[in-house]
Design a protein around this motif. Structure first.
Motif, PDB file in Angstrom:
ATOM      1  N   ASN A   1      -8.701   6.092  -0.491  1.00  0.00           N
ATOM      2  CA  ASN A   1      -9.336   6.127  -1.817  1.00  0.00           C
ATOM      3  C   ASN A   1     -10.195   5.326  -1.712  1.00  0.00           C
ATOM      4  O   ASN A   1     -11.230   5.162  -2.780  1.00  0.00           O
ATOM      5  N   ASP A   2     -10.862   4.922  -0.680  1.00  0.00           N
ATOM      6  CA  ASP A   2     -12.056   4.421  -1.063  1.00  0.00           C
ATOM      7  C   ASP A   2     -13.387   4.795   0.202  1.00  0.00           C
ATOM      8  O   ASP A   2     -13.753   5.113   0.902  1.00  0.00           O
ATOM      9  N   ASP A   3     -14.527   4.922  -0.825  1.00  0.00           N
ATOM     10  CA  ASP A   3     -15.852   6.603  -0.348  1.00  0.00           C
ATOM     11  C   ASP A   3     -16.465   5.482   0.687  1.00  0.00           C
ATOM     12  O   ASP A   3     -17.007   5.827   1.703  1.00  0.00           O
ATOM     13  N   GLU A   4     -16.216   4.218   0.586  1.00  0.00           N
ATOM     14  CA  GLU A   4     -17.030   3.363   1.349  1.00  0.00           C
ATOM     15  C   GLU A   4     -16.538   3.318   2.506  1.00  0.00           C
ATOM     16  O   GLU A   4     -17.555   2.558   3.311  1.00  0.00           O
ATOM     17  N   TRP A   5     -15.536   3.446   2.978  1.00  0.00           N
ATOM     18  CA  TRP A   5     -14.258   3.254   4.162  1.00  0.00           C
ATOM     19  C   TRP A   5     -14.581   4.165   4.929  1.00  0.00           C
ATOM     20  O   TRP A   5     -13.532   5.121   4.392  1.00  0.00           O
TER      21      TRP A   5
ATOM     22  N   TRP B   1       0.859  -1.213  -0.130  1.00  0.00           N
ATOM     23  CA  TRP B   1       0.179   0.020   0.238  1.00  0.00           C
ATOM     24  C   TRP B   1       1.197   0.979  -0.452  1.00  0.00           C
ATOM     25  O   TRP B   1       0.385   2.462   1.025  1.00  0.00           O
TER      26      TRP B   1
ATOM     27  N   HIS C   1      -4.907   4.312   3.857  1.00  0.00           N
ATOM     28  CA  HIS C   1      -5.348   3.857   2.614  1.00  0.00           C
ATOM     29  C   HIS C   1      -6.439   3.814   1.854  1.00  0.00           C
ATOM     30  O   HIS C   1      -6.922   3.727   1.086  1.00  0.00           O
ATOM     31  N   LEU C   2      -7.277   3.924   3.023  1.00  0.00           N
ATOM     32  CA  LEU C   2      -8.419   2.863   2.803  1.00  0.00           C
ATOM     33  C   LEU C   2      -9.531   3.851   2.951  1.00  0.00           C
ATOM     34  O   LEU C   2     -10.148   4.768   2.515  1.00  0.00           O
TER      35      LEU C   2
END
Length: 289
Positions: A135-139, A30, A131-132
């Motif tokens: 970069n990830d709208d769900e997290w 990551w 990193h989540l």
């Protein structure tokens, strides 16, 4: 600013947080947040099992431990390559591309939360799964928090967690690093025992038990339960206490009980003679002419 809150009263030691962390970081690169975590030897969040007391009065607590993401992080100050930085959201990150493997951060961390990857020659630790989050709208939370089945782990804005934080403690407050990892219901010392009547060969139920702090004169009151057991929980460390037990006018005292450790006093005898029952049909004195 982000913060973690861990409620030990509902942590059951399932290790889901530890396994989730491994699943997210082992064999996954990551960068620039973190290089892969080794298969073994590192637990960026790990469970410590704490067994307290003596048989048969024993308690087990499970304490998840991880990076404290300190506001005054000594690892940042000691890093000569400027590889460690604190983000605006409060998470502390070790940049794996800048780390030179000097080990100063691992040696400096008072919480023992930084590990050294010999294969990659870099220091590593919990990243808060940045990193989540980035970069990830769900997290909205790290993997460990997401996978906790009892919701013992909480993560979020400090303001949103203030109702938990106001009652929380720090695991290592003497380090004075302004930790952002808070704990609810950290284990405190206990004194326990069983009161029984050796004459009747029965436990004593409903006896009054008073534990007095010899320094502050504070007292704690409980009664023996249906098993003759008594428990005093939440006691301060390294204090001297006096225990007084009373039932049916019979008193027993134990002095100099020290809470340098969790203590089981074992089976405590207290002789109580039962009153002889009146004969059947007895109605008092009888007069004869």
């Amino acid at each position: 600013m982000k913060a973690f809150v861990i409620d030990l009263s509902v942590c059951n030691g399932c290790y889901c947080c530890q396994i989730a962390c491994k699943d997210e970081h082992v064999a996954n690169d990551w960068t620039p947040y973190a290089k892969p975590q080794p298969d073994t030897g590192q637990f960026w969040i790990g469970i410590t099992e704490l067994v307290r007391g003596q048989v048969p009065k024993v308690k087990v607590s499970y304490i998840p431990k991880m990076c404290h993401h300190c506001d005054d992080a000594p690892c940042i100050e000691q890093c000569r390559s400027d590889a460690i930085y604190k983000r605006e959201d409060g998470l502390v990150i070790i940049d794996p591309e800048k780390c030179t493997g000097c080990k100063l951060c691992a040696d400096t961390c008072p919480h023992n939360a930084i590990f050294f990857n010999e294969g990659l020659n870099i220091a590593q630790k919990c990243t808060g799964c940045a990193h989540l989050l980035d970069n990830d709208d769900e997290w909205e939370v790290p993997r460990c928090v997401d996978q906790c089945p009892t919701e013992a782990l909480k993560f979020g804005e400090e303001e949103d967690l203030k109702d938990f934080i106001k009652d929380a403690e720090l695991l290592n407050p003497e380090a004075k690093t302004k930790s952002r990892l808070y704990y609810l219901h950290l284990p405190k010392k206990f004194v326990a025992g069983t009161l029984y009547n050796p004459l009747e060969k029965e436990v004593i139920i409903g006896a009054s038990c008073i534990l007095k702090d010899n320094e502050s004169s504070e007292t704690f009151n409980v009664q023996t339960d249906n098993f003759g057991d008594f428990w005093f929980r939440g006691l301060k460390d390294n204090r001297s206490f006096t225990l007084t037990m009373e039932k049916d006018g019979i008193v027993k005292t134990i002095d100099n009980i020290c809470t340098d450790k969790d203590l089981s006093l074992g089976d405590i005898p207290m002789e109580i003679r039962q009153k002889a029952p009146k004969p059947s049909g007895f109605k008092g004195a009888v007069s004869y002419p």
